[in-house]
Design a protein around this motif. Sequence first.
Motif, PDB file in Angstrom:
ATOM      1  N   MET A   1       0.759  -1.026   0.158  1.00 58.40           N
ATOM      2  CA  MET A   1       0.118  -0.009   0.045  1.00 58.40           C
ATOM      3  C   MET A   1       0.697   1.290   0.161  1.00 58.40           C
ATOM      4  N   GLY A   2       1.667   1.543   0.930  1.00 57.19           N
ATOM      5  CA  GLY A   2       2.494   2.449   0.898  1.00 57.19           C
ATOM      6  C   GLY A   2       2.073   3.529   1.782  1.00 57.19           C
ATOM      7  N   PRO A   3       2.713   4.778   1.870  1.00 57.11           N
ATOM      8  CA  PRO A   3       2.563   6.067   2.575  1.00 57.11           C
ATOM      9  C   PRO A   3       1.121   6.471   2.043  1.00 57.11           C
ATOM     10  N   SER A   4       0.281   6.974   3.081  1.00 53.39           N
ATOM     11  CA  SER A   4      -0.924   7.392   2.502  1.00 53.39           C
ATOM     12  C   SER A   4      -0.727   8.889   1.790  1.00 53.39           C
ATOM     13  N   MET A   5       0.461   9.601   2.461  1.00 51.94           N
ATOM     14  CA  MET A   5       0.574  11.047   2.254  1.00 51.94           C
ATOM     15  C   MET A   5       2.163  11.212   2.168  1.00 51.94           C
ATOM     16  N   ILE A   6       2.682  12.034   1.199  1.00 50.17           N
ATOM     17  CA  ILE A   6       3.830  12.212   1.079  1.00 50.17           C
ATOM     18  C   ILE A   6       4.097  13.886   1.146  1.00 50.17           C
ATOM     19  N   ILE A   7       4.774  14.539   2.177  1.00 54.12           N
ATOM     20  CA  ILE A   7       4.972  15.962   2.239  1.00 54.12           C
ATOM     21  C   ILE A   7       6.419  16.140   2.213  1.00 54.12           C
ATOM     22  N   ASP A 154      11.697   1.267  -0.985  1.00 58.68           N
ATOM     23  CA  ASP A 154      11.594   0.973   0.480  1.00 58.68           C
ATOM     24  C   ASP A 154      10.717   1.755   1.322  1.00 58.68           C
ATOM     25  N   LEU A 155      10.308   2.876   1.006  1.00 59.43           N
ATOM     26  CA  LEU A 155       9.327   3.486   1.728  1.00 59.43           C
ATOM     27  C   LEU A 155       8.009   2.802   1.890  1.00 59.43           C
ATOM     28  N   ASP A 156       7.641   2.159   0.753  1.00 59.93           N
ATOM     29  CA  ASP A 156       6.216   1.232   0.625  1.00 59.93           C
ATOM     30  C   ASP A 156       6.175   0.673   1.575  1.00 59.93           C
ATOM     31  N   GLY A 157       7.544  -0.244   2.265  1.00 58.87           N
ATOM     32  CA  GLY A 157       7.149  -1.019   3.077  1.00 58.87           C
ATOM     33  C   GLY A 157       7.562  -0.697   4.403  1.00 58.87           C
ATOM     34  N   ARG A 158       8.019   0.659   4.814  1.00 62.18           N
ATOM     35  CA  ARG A 158       8.375   1.142   5.807  1.00 62.18           C
ATOM     36  C   ARG A 158       7.238   2.172   6.383  1.00 62.18           C
ATOM     37  N   ALA A 159       6.578   2.435   5.600  1.00 62.34           N
ATOM     38  CA  ALA A 159       5.446   3.565   6.309  1.00 62.34           C
ATOM     39  C   ALA A 159       4.238   3.312   5.696  1.00 62.34           C
ATOM     40  N   ASP A 160       3.949   2.029   5.370  1.00 64.76           N
ATOM     41  CA  ASP A 160       2.668   1.592   4.870  1.00 64.76           C
ATOM     42  C   ASP A 160       1.698   2.176   5.716  1.00 64.76           C
ATOM     43  N   GLY A 161       0.459   3.062   4.963  1.00 63.52           N
ATOM     44  CA  GLY A 161      -0.561   3.839   5.528  1.00 63.52           C
ATOM     45  C   GLY A 161      -0.340   4.889   6.289  1.00 63.52           C
ATOM     46  N   ARG A 162       0.922   5.275   6.387  1.00 61.02           N
ATOM     47  CA  ARG A 162       1.298   6.619   7.303  1.00 61.02           C
ATOM     48  C   ARG A 162       1.569   7.660   6.467  1.00 61.02           C
ATOM     49  N   ARG A 163       1.452   9.060   7.067  1.00 62.28           N
ATOM     50  CA  ARG A 163       1.730  10.166   6.319  1.00 62.28           C
ATOM     51  C   ARG A 163       3.127  10.694   6.791  1.00 62.28           C
ATOM     52  N   ARG A 206      -1.155  12.876  -2.282  1.00 62.52           N
ATOM     53  CA  ARG A 206      -1.862  12.031  -1.371  1.00 62.52           C
ATOM     54  C   ARG A 206      -1.422  10.543  -2.282  1.00 62.52           C
ATOM     55  N   THR A 207      -1.000   9.698  -1.518  1.00 64.01           N
ATOM     56  CA  THR A 207      -0.474   8.244  -2.260  1.00 64.01           C
ATOM     57  C   THR A 207      -1.087   7.058  -1.652  1.00 64.01           C
ATOM     58  N   GLY A 208      -0.826   5.859  -2.162  1.00 63.31           N
ATOM     59  CA  GLY A 208      -1.156   4.768  -1.779  1.00 63.31           C
ATOM     60  C   GLY A 208      -2.101   3.875  -2.566  1.00 63.31           C
ATOM     61  N   GLY A 209      -1.919   2.296  -2.598  1.00 67.34           N
ATOM     62  CA  GLY A 209      -2.732   1.903  -3.600  1.00 67.34           C
ATOM     63  C   GLY A 209      -2.348   1.811  -4.745  1.00 67.34           C
ATOM     64  N   GLY A 210      -1.021   2.187  -4.965  1.00 64.78           N
ATOM     65  CA  GLY A 210      -0.716   2.263  -6.545  1.00 64.78           C
ATOM     66  C   GLY A 210      -0.986   3.702  -7.204  1.00 64.78           C
TER      67      GLY A 210
END
Length: 225
Positions: A1-7, A154-163, A206-210
């Motif tokens: 899924m990855g992060p839900s938001m990247i700032i 790498d971030l996809d695995g380490r920040a799953d669902g997080r902002r 806003r990110t996540g789910g590809g």
Amino acid sequence: MGPSMIIAVRHGESEANLAHRQAGETPLVYERGDDVVTLTELGRTQAAALGRLLASLPGGEAPEAVWCSPYLRALDTWKLAQDAWGVDPLPVTVDERLRDQEAGEFAHYNLAAIQERFPEEMARREAAGAYAFRPPGGESLADVVARLREFLADLDGRADGRRVLIVAHDSVVLGLRHVIAGSPDPELAAVLEFAPVLNAGISVWRTGGGRSELVRFNDVTHLGP
């Protein structure tokens, strides 16, 4: 899924930024190493303004974790922003892949000094294009994009669902725009249309789910007039 938001944020004004601006088109040799340059007083003010912006975000939009460049100006920007935000310390990961684009033999010179000392390299830069040119011992923007693509994977695995908040550099934010959009590398030159990323400029996806949605890019309204 990855992060839900990247700032993604560029650091506040650095001592080197100020020296280059004051030099203008006059050749400049700036001796300090790129990794140890810190913030000017304006840069510190900008970092504090960033912190106040983060404090004003609704709970569902505030970052939950921080990834930071190892360079001092980025680390100082986050420290000052966090102090101004007043939040309990967030988990911070310092990642070498978020460092600024390496200038190699050009590291201590502004563009006017490079033209004066390395005219043949400047001719090569003109021929190759600014995004593809790799200075002797340095990196091209395409090199930066390659390491950012690895970082985001790498971030996809380490920040799953997080902002996630990323505090880094002009070249990193431009590279992130290219990679997050999924643009093919032959189109990398197009990202230079959005340069420069301004000091303490903020960009949000806003990110996540590809999928990804660019919410704002290089926004400095929090810095005031």
